[in-house]
Write a protein that holds these residues in place. Structure first.
Motif, PDB file in Angstrom:
ATOM      1  N   THR A 343     -17.859   5.207  -7.611  1.00 47.86           N
ATOM      2  CA  THR A 343     -16.432   5.869  -8.137  1.00 47.86           C
ATOM      3  C   THR A 343     -16.359   7.001  -7.441  1.00 47.86           C
ATOM      4  N   TYR A 344     -17.340   7.853  -6.883  1.00 42.80           N
ATOM      5  CA  TYR A 344     -16.944   8.992  -5.961  1.00 42.80           C
ATOM      6  C   TYR A 344     -16.461   8.422  -4.474  1.00 42.80           C
ATOM      7  N   PHE A 345     -17.172   7.295  -3.944  1.00 44.42           N
ATOM      8  CA  PHE A 345     -16.890   6.948  -2.707  1.00 44.42           C
ATOM      9  C   PHE A 345     -15.464   6.329  -2.740  1.00 44.42           C
ATOM     10  N   TRP A 346     -14.852   5.645  -3.509  1.00 48.52           N
ATOM     11  CA  TRP A 346     -13.752   4.973  -3.654  1.00 48.52           C
ATOM     12  C   TRP A 346     -12.663   6.042  -3.912  1.00 48.52           C
ATOM     13  N   GLU A 347     -12.975   6.752  -5.015  1.00 44.08           N
ATOM     14  CA  GLU A 347     -11.872   8.015  -4.909  1.00 44.08           C
ATOM     15  C   GLU A 347     -11.569   9.037  -3.524  1.00 44.08           C
ATOM     16  N   ALA A 348     -12.913   9.055  -3.027  1.00 45.73           N
ATOM     17  CA  ALA A 348     -12.809   9.974  -1.610  1.00 45.73           C
ATOM     18  C   ALA A 348     -12.187   8.847  -0.604  1.00 45.73           C
ATOM     19  N   HIS A 349     -12.383   7.685  -0.569  1.00 45.30           N
ATOM     20  CA  HIS A 349     -11.853   6.773   0.268  1.00 45.30           C
ATOM     21  C   HIS A 349     -10.379   6.847   0.136  1.00 45.30           C
ATOM     22  N   ASP A 350      -9.610   7.030  -1.023  1.00 42.57           N
ATOM     23  CA  ASP A 350      -8.297   6.643  -1.304  1.00 42.57           C
ATOM     24  C   ASP A 350      -7.747   7.937  -0.718  1.00 42.57           C
ATOM     25  N   GLN A 351      -8.346   8.929  -1.237  1.00 41.65           N
ATOM     26  CA  GLN A 351      -8.050  10.245  -0.905  1.00 41.65           C
ATOM     27  C   GLN A 351      -7.652  10.551   0.729  1.00 41.65           C
ATOM     28  N   MET A 352      -8.617   9.969   1.197  1.00 40.12           N
ATOM     29  CA  MET A 352      -8.546  10.073   2.789  1.00 40.12           C
ATOM     30  C   MET A 352      -7.344   8.982   3.261  1.00 40.12           C
ATOM     31  N   LEU A 353      -7.227   7.868   2.571  1.00 41.61           N
ATOM     32  CA  LEU A 353      -5.942   7.232   2.870  1.00 41.61           C
ATOM     33  C   LEU A 353      -4.679   7.984   2.741  1.00 41.61           C
ATOM     34  N   CYS A 354      -4.528   8.643   1.555  1.00 42.55           N
ATOM     35  CA  CYS A 354      -3.352   9.442   1.278  1.00 42.55           C
ATOM     36  C   CYS A 354      -3.224  10.543   2.482  1.00 42.55           C
ATOM     37  N   LYS A 355      -4.106  10.967   3.210  1.00 44.61           N
ATOM     38  CA  LYS A 355      -3.915  12.038   4.047  1.00 44.61           C
ATOM     39  C   LYS A 355      -3.448  11.279   5.511  1.00 44.61           C
ATOM     40  N   LYS A 356      -3.882  10.101   5.530  1.00 44.70           N
ATOM     41  CA  LYS A 356      -3.506   9.241   6.764  1.00 44.70           C
ATOM     42  C   LYS A 356      -2.358   8.722   6.687  1.00 44.70           C
ATOM     43  N   PHE A 357      -1.458   8.715   5.472  1.00 38.99           N
ATOM     44  CA  PHE A 357      -0.211   8.302   5.308  1.00 38.99           C
ATOM     45  C   PHE A 357       0.819   9.590   4.998  1.00 38.99           C
ATOM     46  N   ALA A 418       9.626  -8.952  10.080  1.00 42.79           N
ATOM     47  CA  ALA A 418      10.471  -8.369   8.785  1.00 42.79           C
ATOM     48  C   ALA A 418       9.377  -8.117   7.859  1.00 42.79           C
ATOM     49  N   LYS A 419       7.999  -8.581   7.741  1.00 37.85           N
ATOM     50  CA  LYS A 419       7.024  -7.842   6.699  1.00 37.85           C
ATOM     51  C   LYS A 419       6.737  -6.573   7.057  1.00 37.85           C
ATOM     52  N   ILE A 420       6.857  -6.047   8.402  1.00 36.21           N
ATOM     53  CA  ILE A 420       6.396  -4.781   8.850  1.00 36.21           C
ATOM     54  C   ILE A 420       7.700  -3.848   8.311  1.00 36.21           C
ATOM     55  N   ASN A 421       8.857  -4.285   8.398  1.00 33.73           N
ATOM     56  CA  ASN A 421      10.119  -3.559   8.058  1.00 33.73           C
ATOM     57  C   ASN A 421      10.095  -3.404   6.492  1.00 33.73           C
ATOM     58  N   ASN A 422       9.680  -4.444   5.887  1.00 38.61           N
ATOM     59  CA  ASN A 422       9.729  -4.419   4.230  1.00 38.61           C
ATOM     60  C   ASN A 422       8.721  -3.265   3.934  1.00 38.61           C
ATOM     61  N   SER A 426       8.790   0.349   1.672  1.00 40.81           N
ATOM     62  CA  SER A 426       7.869   0.729   0.638  1.00 40.81           C
ATOM     63  C   SER A 426       7.479   2.011   0.874  1.00 40.81           C
ATOM     64  N   TYR A 427       6.879   2.349   2.220  1.00 41.59           N
ATOM     65  CA  TYR A 427       6.153   3.542   2.672  1.00 41.59           C
ATOM     66  C   TYR A 427       7.211   4.653   2.455  1.00 41.59           C
ATOM     67  N   ARG A 428       8.403   4.504   2.919  1.00 37.81           N
ATOM     68  CA  ARG A 428       9.431   5.622   2.575  1.00 37.81           C
ATOM     69  C   ARG A 428       9.653   5.765   1.276  1.00 37.81           C
ATOM     70  N   SER A 429       9.752   4.777   0.500  1.00 39.25           N
ATOM     71  CA  SER A 429      10.213   5.170  -0.912  1.00 39.25           C
ATOM     72  C   SER A 429       8.689   5.627  -1.624  1.00 39.25           C
ATOM     73  N   ARG A 430       7.768   5.805  -1.093  1.00 36.58           N
ATOM     74  CA  ARG A 430       6.323   6.430  -1.645  1.00 36.58           C
ATOM     75  C   ARG A 430       6.504   7.758  -1.038  1.00 36.58           C
ATOM     76  N   LEU A 431       6.919   8.029   0.024  1.00 35.06           N
ATOM     77  CA  LEU A 431       7.071   9.511   0.630  1.00 35.06           C
ATOM     78  C   LEU A 431       8.105  10.168  -0.075  1.00 35.06           C
ATOM     79  N   GLU A 432       9.121   9.749  -0.796  1.00 32.24           N
ATOM     80  CA  GLU A 432      10.167  10.432  -1.582  1.00 32.24           C
ATOM     81  C   GLU A 432       9.325  10.946  -2.879  1.00 32.24           C
ATOM     82  N   LEU A 433       8.252  10.403  -3.206  1.00 37.73           N
ATOM     83  CA  LEU A 433       7.631  11.008  -4.382  1.00 37.73           C
ATOM     84  C   LEU A 433       6.742  12.329  -3.868  1.00 37.73           C
ATOM     85  N   ASN A 434       6.435  12.642  -2.572  1.00 34.16           N
ATOM     86  CA  ASN A 434       5.841  13.844  -2.190  1.00 34.16           C
ATOM     87  C   ASN A 434       6.415  15.026  -2.906  1.00 34.16           C
TER      88      ASN A 434
END
Length: 513
Positions: A343-357, A418-422, A426-434
């Motif tokens: 539980t601790y590892f995956w939460e820390a892992h996903d928090q890390m990915l948040c910072k990378k993005f 086209a997959k990268i574009n899509n 979705s990434y830009r839409s997520r950034l709008e929630l910041n």
């Protein structure tokens, strides 16, 4: 260097074998064996880490210090030894192991009171060499010297490297274990750490039912390296284990952050201080692949693949829990602590990915976002580091297809682009929630995503140069790895050239060193 300040507190505190006998043998009821380095007649300095030497209290290098760097003509105050430990290797109990190529000089304390252990790697056989010669070759020594320093400057807990030197002798090795041994140049690296204590040290004492030594080793470790633990009795050892679990989880998250694959996560290669230790068949990841393992010995099972490192860390901690059980004596506590690790590892892992993005916080919908990203990375064989470097540079005006076209190890057709574009949409839409500004988001990304990583093909080129008497690549890589979040040499921040895809030492390695 001020080597007169080196002392040996470890051998003063624990039972040992003082026979100075390098022959391979069992050494029951002791934690170390005294052993002299082999000694080398024609050493030659390749590199010396002046900044580290000053930091740990050894001071400036002088020509006369070359002898010490390879273990020759040691002063009387240096009493050298190798430690015994056990371990699980590739999931199987291996019994007594130990420092087969490592010999400890002792410990030095700098003016600030910081303790640092100093250890030769490749300086000769010990009782724990398992019929090997205790030597190291140039390629493995260069890899350890440079990569441990690269990890340090990336901000990842690690052992460090003080020096690298030719021994002046040749060593026979079979690099791919395919029956084609050849002579290679021998070398010695001095590595340093706050401590080299491993899970395996505790496993050995517990397996031998040496519970008094086990307790004394735990007390020694807590007193010297875990000042935050102030409890007593069984609670002290519970806190000790919980701290090791947390440090180990944090280390795994850091490996995932930069794309580091250790390659041989046996329990004897796991530090109880949460350090990256034993740089063997490791690799920084090029194309993103959760199943990637750089170690040919790990095929076909891929036990130590990139995506399994958190899981293997937890498995290794189960073995440490078994070793510490005689001190903790609480099965339920150990079980709960280990279950909480995931539980601790995956939460820390996903928090890390948040910072990378560049995300301000972890949101519920991010799990699907990360899963989609992983699928895209693997399907299109995108370079892990270069993908994020390009993402940092992406603006609303960026032509996404052109921007990411050269980040893949395959040819990207219009459908794949086209997959990268899509995904970017979705990434830009997520950034709008910041709730943070774009500037703050970019700053977070730049701190989390290195611009330079020490790829295997660069190490291969450097080793080839050094073996031919050149040091230009070594100096260039050293400067780059000391500044990994800056783009000092753009030509080094590039994909692995296809010419290196099937060359041993570039895409895959063995445990041979």
């Amino acid at each position: 260097m001020n080597i007169e300040r080196i002392r040996q507190p470890f051998i003063e505190n624990f039972p040992g074998d003082f026979s100075n006998n390098p022959m391979q043998r069992n050494t029951p009821k002791v934690l170390f064996a005294t052993i002299n380095p082999a000694g080398f007649d024609k050493p030659e300095l390749i590199a010396f880490n002046e900044a580290l030497s000053q930091e740990i209290g050894l001071g400036k290098f002088e020509d006369k210090d070359l002898n010490f760097l390879v273990g020759n003509n040691l002063p009387d105050n240096v009493r050298t030894y190798a430690t015994a430990y056990a371990g699980h290797q590739f999931g199987n109990w291996a019994g007594q192991l130990g420092d087969g190529r490592a010999i400890l000089a002792g410990e030095i304390i700098n003016e600030a009171g910081k303790k640092t252990e100093i250890q030769w790697k490749g300086a000769g056989a010990t009782p724990y060499s398992r019929h090997a010669d205790g030597r190291a070759v140039l390629r493995s020594s260069v890899r350890e010297y440079l990569m441990s320093e690269a990890m340090y400057h990336l901000g990842i807990p690690t052992t460090r490297a003080l020096s690298l030197a030719f021994t002046g002798e040749d060593v026979m090795r079979d690099i791919m274990y395919n029956g084609n041994p050849k002579l290679e140049k021998g070398a010695v690296v001095i590595r340093t750490a706050e401590s080299f204590l491993r899970f395996g040290h505790f496993e050995l004492m517990s397996a031998q039912r040496e519970y008094n030594n086990l307790q004394e080793l735990a007390d020694f470790t807590i007193e010297n390296y875990y000042p935050e633990i102030t409890s007593s009795d069984h609670q002290k050892y519970k806190d000790f284990f919980e701290n090791i679990c947390t440090r180990t989880a944090n280390l795994m998250v850091e490996w995932f952050r930069v794309g580091f694959v250790h390659g041989v996560m046996n329990t004897d290669n796991m530090s109880v201080l949460g350090l990256t230790i034993d740089y063997g068949p490791y690799s920084m990841m090029d194309e993103y692949d959760l199943n990637f393992t750089p170690n040919t010995t790990d095929l076909p099972g891929r036990r130590y693949a990139f995506g399994k490192q958190g899981q293997i860390a937890q498995w290794n901690l189960w073995q440490l829990a078994n070793a510490l059980h005689p001190l903790i004596k609480d099965e339920k506590f150990l079980e709960n602590t280990l279950n909480n690790f995931g539980t601790y590892f995956w939460e820390a892992h996903d928090q890390m990915l948040c910072k990378k993005f560049g995300f301000d916080q972890l949101r519920q919908e991010d799990e699907d976002f990360f899963t989609n990203w992983q699928g895209l990375m693997q399907e299109l064989q995108l370079d892990y580091t270069l993908f994020f470097n390009q993402l940092v540079k992406t603006t609303q005006e960026t032509n996404i297809s052109e921007h990411f076209r050269d980040v893949s190890y395959i040819i990207l057709n219009e459908e794949k682009l086209a997959k990268i574009n899509n995904f970017i949409k979705s990434y830009r839409s997520r950034l709008e929630l910041n709730s943070i500004s774009q500037k703050e988001s970019l700053a977070m990304m730049e701190k989390s995503n290195p611009k330079f990583i020490l790829r295997n093909y660069l190490l291969y080129e450097c080793i080839e140069e050094i073996s031919h008497g050149k040091k230009e690549m070594l100096e260039k890589l050293t400067k780059a790895l000391e500044n990994p979040y800056q783009e000092i040499y753009p030509e080094l921040a590039a994909k692995r050239p296809s010419d290196y895809n099937n060359i041993a030492g570039c895409s895959t390695l063995s445990c041979s060193s």
